[in-house]
Design an enzyme around this catalytic site. Sequence first.
Site, PDB file in Angstrom:
ATOM      1  N   GLU A  85      38.575   2.732   0.783  1.00 58.41           N
ATOM      2  CA  GLU A  85      37.454   2.703  -0.158  1.00 58.41           C
ATOM      3  C   GLU A  85      37.798   3.266  -1.529  1.00 58.41           C
ATOM      4  O   GLU A  85      38.753   4.015  -1.670  1.00 58.41           O
ATOM      5  CB  GLU A  85      36.335   3.605   0.386  1.00 58.41           C
ATOM      6  CG  GLU A  85      35.546   2.985   1.480  1.00 58.41           C
ATOM      7  CD  GLU A  85      34.834   4.062   2.267  1.00 58.41           C
ATOM      8  OE1 GLU A  85      33.858   4.616   1.741  1.00 58.41           O
ATOM      9  OE2 GLU A  85      35.267   4.340   3.389  1.00 58.41           O
ATOM     10  N   CYS A  98      37.965   6.549  -8.420  1.00 59.68           N
ATOM     11  CA  CYS A  98      38.423   7.422  -7.339  1.00 59.68           C
ATOM     12  C   CYS A  98      39.271   6.589  -6.391  1.00 59.68           C
ATOM     13  O   CYS A  98      38.815   5.558  -5.895  1.00 59.68           O
ATOM     14  CB  CYS A  98      37.189   7.993  -6.635  1.00 59.68           C
ATOM     15  SG  CYS A  98      37.547   8.867  -5.121  1.00 59.68           S
ATOM     16  N   CYS A 105      43.151  10.104   7.614  1.00 59.41           N
ATOM     17  CA  CYS A 105      43.686  11.394   7.171  1.00 59.41           C
ATOM     18  C   CYS A 105      43.927  12.249   8.407  1.00 59.41           C
ATOM     19  O   CYS A 105      43.242  12.093   9.407  1.00 59.41           O
ATOM     20  CB  CYS A 105      42.657  12.082   6.264  1.00 59.41           C
ATOM     21  SG  CYS A 105      43.234  13.628   5.523  1.00 59.41           S
ATOM     22  N   CYS A 109      39.361  18.081   8.268  1.00 59.81           N
ATOM     23  CA  CYS A 109      38.217  18.824   7.716  1.00 59.81           C
ATOM     24  C   CYS A 109      36.927  18.380   8.419  1.00 59.81           C
ATOM     25  O   CYS A 109      36.665  17.185   8.551  1.00 59.81           O
ATOM     26  CB  CYS A 109      38.103  18.604   6.209  1.00 59.81           C
ATOM     27  SG  CYS A 109      39.563  19.153   5.309  1.00 59.81           S
ATOM     28  N   CYS A 112      34.270  15.916   6.666  1.00 52.23           N
ATOM     29  CA  CYS A 112      34.784  14.735   5.970  1.00 52.23           C
ATOM     30  C   CYS A 112      34.857  13.536   6.906  1.00 52.23           C
ATOM     31  O   CYS A 112      35.363  13.635   8.023  1.00 52.23           O
ATOM     32  CB  CYS A 112      36.164  15.052   5.407  1.00 52.23           C
ATOM     33  SG  CYS A 112      36.883  13.675   4.502  1.00 52.23           S
ATOM     34  N   CYS A 328      33.067   9.742   1.331  1.00 55.12           N
ATOM     35  CA  CYS A 328      34.217   8.883   1.534  1.00 55.12           C
ATOM     36  C   CYS A 328      34.490   8.627   2.998  1.00 55.12           C
ATOM     37  O   CYS A 328      34.420   9.522   3.811  1.00 55.12           O
ATOM     38  CB  CYS A 328      35.440   9.548   0.921  1.00 55.12           C
ATOM     39  SG  CYS A 328      35.908   8.730  -0.554  1.00 55.12           S
TER      40      CYS A 328
END
Length: 341
Positions: A85, A98, A105, A109, A112, A328
């Site tokens: 994205e 962005c 990932c 976290c 997130c 995100c």
Amino acid sequence: MILLDNSLLQLTEIFNEVAPYKVKQLYSWLVRGYDFDEMTDLSKEWRLKLADEHIACPVVLYRRFESKDGTQKFLYKLSDGNMVEGVLMQYKYGNTLCVSTQVGCRMGCKFCASTLQGLVRNLTAGEILGQVTAVNRFMGGDVKERQITNIVLMGSGEPLDNFDNTVKFLQLVNDKQGLNISMRNISLSTCGIPEKIIALADLNYQVNLTVSLHSPFQQKRCQIMPISERYPLTSVVEAAKYYFNKTGRRIIFEYVLIEGENDSEEDAKQLSKLTRGMSCHVNLINLNPVKERNLKPTTSDNAKQFAKKLGVSNTIRRQIGVDIEGACGQLRRRIMADESN
Ligand code: SAH
């Protein structure tokens, strides 16, 4: 090969049997986001050969959503079918894109959405650049008249966990013969990997460093950012100071306010203590709720209180694009789920 992974010089070496001016024409199309069949000043023969062996547009706009506030969100498709994205924010001084640096990932976290699936793969430098070339073209931009003036590496992924490709991207996007976006107009956001922050500082680019702090207490930080067990808070702050001393760029600390987790008076005081004497700015962001996580944003009153108690240069970031799923990773997950049904 993804041709955008290369600088003009590298392309000239790769296509050393072709006249350099032709390679230059090819490069000029690539950085403007064009595909082989549109490169009208190149011979049809060469274009067909190129198309057979290489990729010109590694990132294709797949879906676009526009928020009431003008923010646009893009879902891109990569050559292998993976999706990432991006968000385009329009300001008076220019447009900020962005970009994502990884599919998924592995930092974990808790607040997130990008990390829910773990790391799928790194993006190549050309795939990071391809996001910029695709949106710049979509917005009617060119190399001389760019529609993208600023870049933030704040999409999915941890840029410093994909260090080599990220650094290569910075060089490519800054290339005078390419899009030529100034390093000063680029911000790299990291969850805090000290040795990589130091390595980046040693390159002495003028890139802005944004460090995702989210708690001034080591133990609490580990609860919301598991990566903090490996890279403790103190070493992250030390590395940030090193970055400032080396580059002279003021550090930005990102702080996502989460109700009951990191939004108390004690947190504000400790954050103030931690950052005192540093040349830095704290960006307070209210949490974008992520459905899969049981975390809530703080109230806007409390955010204001928190900012007041901080006593360090700070801003509460205006929430943008909330109606198009600001957090995100959310959009990608939903659309991929919809499409597999
Ligand atoms: N991996 C990098 C860059 C990607 S995240 C990093 O950690 O900085 C970009 C910023 O968005 C980070 O500050 C991150 O903490 C923040 N963020 C992530 N999820 C969020 C959410 N649900 N609401 C608000 N901000 C979030």
